[in-house]
Design an enzyme around this catalytic site. Structure first.
Site, PDB file in Angstrom:
ATOM      1  N   TYR A 108      50.202  69.073  29.437  1.00  0.00           N
ATOM      2  CA  TYR A 108      50.108  69.563  28.058  1.00  0.00           C
ATOM      3  C   TYR A 108      51.455  69.548  27.323  1.00  0.00           C
ATOM      4  O   TYR A 108      51.642  70.309  26.372  1.00  0.00           O
ATOM      5  CB  TYR A 108      49.526  70.984  28.041  1.00  0.00           C
ATOM      6  N   ASN A 163      37.395  77.016  26.988  1.00  0.00           N
ATOM      7  CA  ASN A 163      36.470  76.002  26.471  1.00  0.00           C
ATOM      8  C   ASN A 163      36.035  74.961  27.504  1.00  0.00           C
ATOM      9  O   ASN A 163      35.603  73.877  27.163  1.00  0.00           O
ATOM     10  CB  ASN A 163      37.022  75.374  25.186  1.00  0.00           C
ATOM     11  N   GLU A 211      47.275  60.242  30.992  1.00  0.00           N
ATOM     12  CA  GLU A 211      46.665  61.319  31.780  1.00  0.00           C
ATOM     13  C   GLU A 211      46.051  60.780  33.068  1.00  0.00           C
ATOM     14  O   GLU A 211      46.180  61.408  34.126  1.00  0.00           O
ATOM     15  CB  GLU A 211      45.628  62.062  30.933  1.00  0.00           C
ATOM     16  N   HIS A 225      38.260  69.462  29.574  1.00  0.00           N
ATOM     17  CA  HIS A 225      39.309  68.665  28.943  1.00  0.00           C
ATOM     18  C   HIS A 225      38.843  67.212  28.842  1.00  0.00           C
ATOM     19  O   HIS A 225      38.187  66.709  29.758  1.00  0.00           O
ATOM     20  CB  HIS A 225      40.599  68.700  29.770  1.00  0.00           C
ATOM     21  N   LYS A 233      37.504  72.512  33.584  1.00  0.00           N
ATOM     22  CA  LYS A 233      38.587  73.490  33.693  1.00  0.00           C
ATOM     23  C   LYS A 233      38.176  74.641  34.646  1.00  0.00           C
ATOM     24  O   LYS A 233      36.986  74.763  34.981  1.00  0.00           O
ATOM     25  CB  LYS A 233      38.914  74.026  32.298  1.00  0.00           C
TER      26      LYS A 233
HETATM   27  N1  UDP Z   1      43.960  76.093  23.022  1.00  0.00           N
HETATM   28  C1  UDP Z   1      44.021  77.463  22.920  1.00  0.00           C
HETATM   29  N2  UDP Z   1      44.202  78.013  21.667  1.00  0.00           N
HETATM   30  C2  UDP Z   1      44.316  77.248  20.544  1.00  0.00           C
HETATM   31  C3  UDP Z   1      44.240  75.852  20.679  1.00  0.00           C
HETATM   32  C4  UDP Z   1      44.063  75.303  21.930  1.00  0.00           C
HETATM   33  O1  UDP Z   1      43.925  78.184  23.906  1.00  0.00           O
HETATM   34  O2  UDP Z   1      44.470  77.804  19.453  1.00  0.00           O
HETATM   35  C5  UDP Z   1      43.763  75.503  24.357  1.00  0.00           C
HETATM   36  C6  UDP Z   1      42.323  75.038  24.599  1.00  0.00           C
HETATM   37  O3  UDP Z   1      42.017  75.271  25.973  1.00  0.00           O
HETATM   38  C7  UDP Z   1      42.411  73.558  24.330  1.00  0.00           C
HETATM   39  C8  UDP Z   1      43.795  73.243  24.899  1.00  0.00           C
HETATM   40  O4  UDP Z   1      44.580  74.354  24.490  1.00  0.00           O
HETATM   41  O5  UDP Z   1      41.365  72.838  24.954  1.00  0.00           O
HETATM   42  C9  UDP Z   1      44.447  71.983  24.426  1.00  0.00           C
HETATM   43  O6  UDP Z   1      44.475  71.978  23.016  1.00  0.00           O
HETATM   44  P1  UDP Z   1      44.112  70.676  22.196  1.00  0.00           P
HETATM   45  O7  UDP Z   1      44.478  70.912  20.775  1.00  0.00           O
HETATM   46  O8  UDP Z   1      44.680  69.472  22.873  1.00  0.00           O
HETATM   47  O9  UDP Z   1      42.508  70.672  22.278  1.00  0.00           O
HETATM   48  P2  UDP Z   1      41.503  69.713  23.064  1.00  0.00           P
HETATM   49  O10 UDP Z   1      42.099  68.334  23.090  1.00  0.00           O
HETATM   50  O11 UDP Z   1      41.312  70.301  24.448  1.00  0.00           O
HETATM   51  O12 UDP Z   1      40.220  69.765  22.271  1.00  0.00           O
HETATM   52 MG    MG Z   2      43.979  67.683  23.644  1.00  0.00          MG
END
Ligand code: UDP
Ligand code: MG
Length: 149
Positions: A49, A112, A126, A115, A9
């Protein structure tokens, strides 16, 4: 063999973590089959997303993800969708174990750094959203017979 979509990211790129992240996938034994360094549009991120469109963080997430360059990659290997999610750690770095990418390299859920597709079905979607057929490189990996029985 499975394929999955992995992206460093904008925060991971800015913090100079592309090499560290690539290294973890390479040293595990996974095969890189496509890669590009791109700045995605907000529209593209909204599409990527789409499942999260009703979440309160959706708008901010799409803005952050389009705010700078991303290293977009497709990696291949046995059970890579599940295994790569284990390598990433939990969505919230605070819940991620040391040894995982998020558990070692970042602090905050909104920054974080990486992805990774969460299911085989989403990985297929994706990969198709980010890469055209001609962007994949077909080659034999010399390590393959030493990685798989
Ligand atoms: N995210 C965030 N706040 C939250 C949950 C998710 O900013 O409370 C962001 C974070 O960057 C995360 C992304 O949204 O990686 C996508 O969320 P997902 O639940 O798909 O998590 P991932 O698959 O990336 O672990
Ligand atoms: Mg995800």
């Amino acid at each position: 063999m499975e394929r999955t979509f992995i992206a460093v990211k904008p925060d991971g790129v800015q913090r100079g973590l592309c090499g560290e992240i690539i290294k973890r996938f390479e040293t595990r034994g996974y095969k890189l089959v496509a890669a590009k360094f791109v700045q995605a549009s907000e529209e593209h991120m909204k599409n990527h997303y789409l499942d999260l469109k009703d979440m309160p963080f959706y708008a901010g997430l799409c803005k952050y993800m389009s705010s700078g360059p991303i290293l977009a990659m497709v990696w291949e290997g046995e059970s890579i969708v599940k295994m790569s999610r284990m390598m990433l750690g939990e969505t919230n770095p605070a819940d991620s174990k040391p040894g995982s990418i998020r558990g070692d390299l970042c602090i905050n859920i909104g920054r974080n750094i990486i992805h990774g597709s969460d299911t085989l079905e989403n990985a297929k979607k994706e990969v198709a959203l980010w890469f055209k057929a001609e962007e994949f490189v077909t080659y034999a990996s010399c390590a393959q017979p030493w990685l798989y029985e």
